[in-house]
Scaffold this active site. Sequence first.
Site, PDB file in Angstrom:
ATOM      1  CD  GLU A  54      20.503  20.012  65.798  1.00 36.65           C
ATOM      2  OE1 GLU A  54      20.896  19.531  64.715  1.00 36.65           O
ATOM      3  OE2 GLU A  54      21.012  21.005  66.327  1.00 36.65           O
TER       4      GLU A  54
ATOM      5  CD  GLU B 135      25.936  18.846  60.920  1.00 41.40           C
ATOM      6  OE1 GLU B 135      25.297  18.207  61.785  1.00 41.40           O
ATOM      7  OE2 GLU B 135      26.404  19.982  61.118  1.00 41.40           O
TER       8      GLU B 135
END
Length: 689
Positions: A144, A153
């Site tokens: 995730e 990210e």
Amino acid sequence: MKTFCGRANPTTGSLEWVEEDEDYDYHQEIARSRYADMLHDKDRNMKYYQGIRAAVSRVKGRGEKAIVLDIGTGTGLLSMMAASAGADFCYAVEVFKPMANAAVKIVEKNGFGDKIKVINKHSTEVTVGPDGDMQCRANILVTELFDTELIGEGALPTYEHAHKYLVQEGCEAVPHRATVYVQLVESKRMWSWNKLFPVHVEAEDGEKIIVSPSEMENCPGVPSVCDIQLNQMPSSDFTILSDVVTMFSVDFSKPVRSASTCYRAQLDPVKSGKAQIVLSWWDIDMDPSGTINCTMAPYWVKPMSAFQWRDHWMQCVYFLPKEEQVLQGEKVHLTACRDEYSVWYTLQKAREEDESKADARVESPVCRCQAHLLWNRPRFGELNDQNRTRQYIKSLMSVLRTDSVCLCISDGSLLPVLAHYLGAEQVFTLENSAVSCSVMKKFFKANHLEDKIKIVEARPELLTSSHLEEKKISVLVGEPFFTTSLLPWHNLYFWYARTAVTEHLASDVTVLPQSAALHMMIVEFQDLWRIRSPCGTCEGFDVQTMDDMIKNSLNFRESKEAEPHPLWEYPCKSLSNPQEVLLFDFRKTVPQHCLSTEGSVNLLRKGKSHGAVLWMEYHLTADISVSTGLMQISNEKGNCEWNPHCKQAVYFFSSVIESETLADVPTAVTYAIKFDTKTGEIAMDFKLL
């Protein structure tokens, strides 16, 4: 051990040395994280669990051992899901040490210590082999690593490395794929966050128009994504110009390339209009068949019955480099380019000569006008707010005379131009950053005012008479707005600046705004409370250790502080009337003594008292005010409308943080608020009665 940190104080403007515990940084990171929000995201957690069960089942069905690699494990939740689904062993990788330590405790507490190994490393440093962190490569990859933009990210380089070095060829991946969707829209409101519109000023000698420099008009802006809760954007604020189309997909079960690339989609406009904005979101399929799907689609795309509130994944607003007229039925091509961490868009008319350019690289947008570096998107919106500008024009008209010598103290403000057009004899503006100086010079030049308004590049305390051509200031003005401000009261820096320039002010100086007031109201949030609420158990796993860690970090510093949130994105209802709690008189200098107040507010409506919202109101003159917070309570239920250009301060009550169940519904809230004039900080405390 204590350490000294140098910090610029946003309210007083001074550089201060603050003694901090050496653990301060990570406590702040935990306190401000969205871990709790993720754990409360039932849709996400349930879909991940279903996807993991299915992946383990597929591997076991092939007669193989299920070896799981979980990158960015956080609490260890996904690894525990895999272990409980029958995985033979899980490697849970977490680079943030406090988080990795918590994961070890959570895994042990839930009885999976023999099935899950927590590795406190960045995944690119993990080794495989008999003496490595992992005994062998994994055949199930669970991650995730996504943000609102999907790749912000570092998901792509992480997946790329994992496929090369950490997982087997043909591994199962949860999620299996991600798909990015786009929709072309016209929106004056959203476009106003990236471009400055002409400002119309009715002066005594006719209408004046403040225009942007051409450099600003043609600037694409900054490359950072504008992520918002698009579900709070009313449909009346945008016009849909195209259907939703798939822009690109990433299959996580196969080797992933992070190298920069472009994608192209053909759009058939469903309506003619100005193409200004690309709205974007993504979904993830947890399994190869796509039956287990988790989507970020906004309300007009999917039914609200399927709506799951979340703050860690929202939707994206991308600004096209320039607006393009599109015609219904006339095809256009949308190009998405991406690097490892970001995405940007360009639009082309679908003519034959453009076909050859399909593979041409489009450079990432770079702000060359500097205005996008000085003003963030809400600030652009604020400067474009004609109703707000009218209040300043009205108040300036009431205080300016033909012999007025005006000094403006605000960062990159249009007030100096307004003051000049409305008849001030001379206007000075104090700009204490190189960027604001540069932007304002270009601005004044574009409006032929470079000889009419003098920019003083100095801090207020360093202002000299020669800067002001030996003149005394008769009108001191400010919005006030400063780029360093995070909380509403940080703009009280205007008061400190006003105090610093006192010797240059005429004895009968007019200060605009003449005062400011701190206002407060008790509210119940529809959803925002979740970011501070403990989880307890998540999908049947005990994550109390995580709750305790967040609570400990909040107690370390943050829980006694308010935090900034743009409340137009986070619906709430008022439980009390709004109340003025502190007054700051700008006609006088900052006093030596602290300003404090105590009192109580009665709760008028039933509801959960999640916290207090605080904001500033500036009294420009005796009868004209502008609010940075509450605009109105729109109905008898107490639903609130907030200033969309400012963040309000939210102080969450301990009943949210500690998940207290109140035996009696409180009928009132007491408050104690203290403004320390030496530090410029506001301390507050609230108790539910």
